[in-house]
Design an enzyme around this catalytic site. Structure first.
Site, PDB file in Angstrom:
ATOM      1  N   GLY A 167       0.832  -1.200   0.000  1.00 60.52           N
ATOM      2  CA  GLY A 167       0.000   0.000   0.000  1.00 60.52           C
ATOM      3  C   GLY A 167       0.869   1.252   0.000  1.00 60.52           C
ATOM      4  O   GLY A 167       0.436   2.328   0.426  1.00 60.52           O
ATOM      5  N   GLY A 222      -0.231   4.807  -1.302  1.00 59.09           N
ATOM      6  CA  GLY A 222      -1.295   5.585  -0.657  1.00 59.09           C
ATOM      7  C   GLY A 222      -0.767   6.810   0.074  1.00 59.09           C
ATOM      8  O   GLY A 222       0.415   7.152   0.006  1.00 59.09           O
ATOM      9  N   PHE A 223      -1.680   7.437   0.767  1.00 61.56           N
ATOM     10  CA  PHE A 223      -1.413   8.696   1.468  1.00 61.56           C
ATOM     11  C   PHE A 223      -0.260   8.545   2.480  1.00 61.56           C
ATOM     12  O   PHE A 223       0.743   9.272   2.427  1.00 61.56           O
ATOM     13  CB  PHE A 223      -2.728   9.101   2.145  1.00 61.56           C
ATOM     14  CG  PHE A 223      -2.643  10.120   3.217  1.00 61.56           C
ATOM     15  CD1 PHE A 223      -1.938  11.293   3.033  1.00 61.56           C
ATOM     16  CD2 PHE A 223      -3.323   9.922   4.417  1.00 61.56           C
ATOM     17  CE1 PHE A 223      -1.901  12.260   4.036  1.00 61.56           C
ATOM     18  CE2 PHE A 223      -3.297  10.876   5.412  1.00 61.56           C
ATOM     19  CZ  PHE A 223      -2.575  12.042   5.232  1.00 61.56           C
ATOM     20  N   GLY A 232       1.669   5.815   2.813  1.00 62.34           N
ATOM     21  CA  GLY A 232       2.777   5.100   2.183  1.00 62.34           C
ATOM     22  C   GLY A 232       3.728   6.009   1.422  1.00 62.34           C
ATOM     23  O   GLY A 232       4.946   5.852   1.498  1.00 62.34           O
ATOM     24  N   ALA A 282      -1.333  -1.898   3.103  1.00 62.43           N
ATOM     25  CA  ALA A 282      -2.353  -2.165   2.073  1.00 62.43           C
ATOM     26  C   ALA A 282      -3.681  -2.525   2.727  1.00 62.43           C
ATOM     27  O   ALA A 282      -3.772  -3.504   3.463  1.00 62.43           O
ATOM     28  CB  ALA A 282      -1.885  -3.314   1.174  1.00 62.43           C
ATOM     29  N   ALA A 283      -4.693  -1.713   2.486  1.00 58.05           N
ATOM     30  CA  ALA A 283      -6.010  -1.978   3.083  1.00 58.05           C
ATOM     31  C   ALA A 283      -7.065  -1.090   2.453  1.00 58.05           C
ATOM     32  O   ALA A 283      -6.767  -0.017   1.926  1.00 58.05           O
ATOM     33  CB  ALA A 283      -5.961  -1.701   4.589  1.00 58.05           C
ATOM     34  N   TYR A 318     -14.931  -2.663   9.035  1.00 60.26           N
ATOM     35  CA  TYR A 318     -13.564  -2.152   8.908  1.00 60.26           C
ATOM     36  C   TYR A 318     -12.763  -2.450  10.179  1.00 60.26           C
ATOM     37  O   TYR A 318     -11.632  -2.953  10.123  1.00 60.26           O
ATOM     38  CB  TYR A 318     -13.623  -0.644   8.654  1.00 60.26           C
ATOM     39  CG  TYR A 318     -12.277   0.019   8.694  1.00 60.26           C
ATOM     40  CD1 TYR A 318     -11.370  -0.145   7.661  1.00 60.26           C
ATOM     41  CD2 TYR A 318     -11.902   0.799   9.785  1.00 60.26           C
ATOM     42  CE1 TYR A 318     -10.120   0.461   7.713  1.00 60.26           C
ATOM     43  CE2 TYR A 318     -10.659   1.405   9.843  1.00 60.26           C
ATOM     44  CZ  TYR A 318      -9.772   1.229   8.800  1.00 60.26           C
ATOM     45  OH  TYR A 318      -8.532   1.816   8.861  1.00 60.26           O
ATOM     46  N   ASN A 356      -6.701   9.638  13.770  1.00 57.71           N
ATOM     47  CA  ASN A 356      -7.162  10.238  12.511  1.00 57.71           C
ATOM     48  C   ASN A 356      -6.015  10.974  11.817  1.00 57.71           C
ATOM     49  O   ASN A 356      -5.674  12.084  12.206  1.00 57.71           O
ATOM     50  CB  ASN A 356      -8.345  11.167  12.781  1.00 57.71           C
ATOM     51  CG  ASN A 356      -9.543  10.384  13.305  1.00 57.71           C
ATOM     52  OD1 ASN A 356      -9.527   9.890  14.423  1.00 57.71           O
ATOM     53  ND2 ASN A 356     -10.552  10.228  12.484  1.00 57.71           N
ATOM     54  N   ARG A 358     -12.268  13.712  18.044  1.00 63.08           N
ATOM     55  CA  ARG A 358     -11.248  12.828  17.491  1.00 63.08           C
ATOM     56  C   ARG A 358      -9.869  13.401  17.760  1.00 63.08           C
ATOM     57  O   ARG A 358      -9.709  14.569  18.082  1.00 63.08           O
ATOM     58  CB  ARG A 358     -11.416  12.699  15.967  1.00 63.08           C
ATOM     59  CG  ARG A 358     -12.685  12.003  15.502  1.00 63.08           C
ATOM     60  CD  ARG A 358     -12.685  10.527  15.839  1.00 63.08           C
ATOM     61  NE  ARG A 358     -13.809   9.839  15.210  1.00 63.08           N
ATOM     62  CZ  ARG A 358     -15.053   9.802  15.690  1.00 63.08           C
ATOM     63  NH1 ARG A 358     -15.348  10.437  16.804  1.00 63.08           N
ATOM     64  NH2 ARG A 358     -15.999   9.142  15.047  1.00 63.08           N
TER      65      ARG A 358
END
Ligand code: UD1
Length: 372
Positions: free
Chosen positions: A9, A12-13, A15, A80-81, A183, A212, A251
């Protein structure tokens, strides 16, 4: 000898940010990513990754891809997800398959090609509701989620048996998991699978329970990603952010640069092996507050958010991190200032185009009764 790290992954953001951070530290990075269109957009391509590290494009569930990606690697970061809580409540097979079967395939591939250490991205979602304190000072670990409480009439905030309000407090790693979404269930399985398989095969494992995460590079056109990217995309398109519940849910927002630093420590620090850590800022904010701050940072405080007055299925009310364990054991503290981080996000967003897919996502959730 520099470390050779595989990041699943890695496109991604988190990664991409981590890839840069590791390369700066002299590591060699290989990225395994399927460059999913929902996350990367239609024009997704290698060009966004090319300079960052060696790229293997493929699906983590494909055993031959996983084996190929592991050749010559010392350490693995497993990112990776599928990441959308709301979407996980209807795309069940997709989430279980990618997150859990994907991890299973990776762990099987590691049996034949063990590495020194694997760090898995777990999630605050596994806690369900965060920790609360009641009026008598007693800690409440098992507060059911709103859906589990079935008390739509008594307001958004959890209360004790006598109707007295409970106060949310920082959630430590020791809190019992309470899985409120598909999830969350898949993330918990991922975390446990990595820890137990690594122990069985003599590898070191670390799980980071991310709170978050926000910052430049988050997929703006993915309507199931984190709330700040969703709000940024709405504001960029001149539309009101849609706030679920009443906006007072709290959060812990942690900047992606801090998260990359936590991963680096998890990969390198001797004390991390076999452990689970919260990665948060240790501060908490309401969703309404962050919506207003982001609008101001983007110069769009003329746009007033829409308060839905409805909850998204699988959501929890409050959860923020107790960050003492990672501070004491790894010496990690998040250092990014939130206002500064939002300003950076706003600058990055201004250079982007974002397709607003939020109305479609809302429709998908509402049609299925997942917003109520
Ligand atoms: C969830 C997961 C977290 C995951 C993250 C990103 C839980 C407890 N945590 O966090 O592990 O990393 O998603 O996928 O499940 N919101 C709005 N409007 C929107 C979108 C969100 O008001 O358009 C609200 C949500 O209702 C929620 C808050 O913003 O109260 C945060 O939502 P989100 O960014 O999706 O993250 P979490 O649900 O906290």
């Amino acid at each position: 000898m520099p470390q050779r790290v595989l990041i699943t992954g890695g496109g991604g953001f988190i990664g991409r940010n981590l890839t840069r951070a590791l390369i700066e530290r002299g590591a060699t990075v290989r990225i395994l990513d399927n460059l999913h269109e929902q996350v990367h957009g239609r024009s997704a391509g290698r060009h966004r990754l090319g300079s960052d590290g060696e790229v293997v494009i493929g699906d983590i569930r494909d055993a031959s891809v996983a084996r190929r990606a592991l050749v010559g690697v010392d350490k693995v970061v497993h990112l990776a997800a599928e990441v959308g809580v709301g979407q996980s409540m209807y795309a069940v097979e997709r989430y279980v398959s990618t997150n859990d079967c994907g991890t299973a395939v990776l762990m099987e591939a590691l049996i034949g090609n063990p590495v020194e250490r694997i760090v898995v991205a777990s999630s605050m979602s596994i806690y369900g509701e965060g920790l609360y304190r009641d009026a008598d000072g007693k800690l409440i670990e098992d507060m059911p989620t709103r859906a589990g409480r079935g008390d739509g009439s008594s307001g958004w905030d959890p209360r004790d048996g006598q109707g007295r309000p409970l106060v949310p407090v920082p959630t430590p790693e020791s809190k019992r998991p309470s899985l409120a979404s598909v999830y969350a269930l898949t993330k918990y399985a991922q975390e446990r699978l990595v820890l137990l398989m690594a122990a069985a095969y003599g590898m070191q494992a670390v799980a980071l329970r991310l709170f978050n995460v926000y910052g430049p590079g988050q997929a703006l056109s993915n309507p199931y990603t984190g709330v700040l990217a969703i709000f940024a995309s709405r504001l960029l398109n001149g539309r009101s952010p849609l706030i679920f519940e009443d906006g007072r849910q709290r959060r812990d927002f942690v900047h992606v640069d801090d998260v990359s630093r936590a991963f680096t420590l998890a990969l390198e620090h001797p004390a991390a092996a076999g452990n689970v850590y919260n990665v948060g800022s240790g501060r908490h904010r309401s969703i309404r507050e962050v919506a207003d701050m982001l609008a101001a940072a983007m110069g769009r405080d003329d746009i007033v958010p829409e308060i839905a007055g409805k909850a998204r299925a699988g959501d929890i009310r409050h959860c923020f991190a107790d960050v003492e364990k990672i501070r004491a054991e790894l010496g990690f503290t998040a250092t990014s200032d939130f206002a500064h981080g939002l300003a950076g996000l706003a600058r990055w967003v201004a250079s982007q185009e974002a397709q607003d897919r939020v109305p479609k996502a809302r429709e998908e959730l509402e049609q299925r009764g997942l917003v109520a």
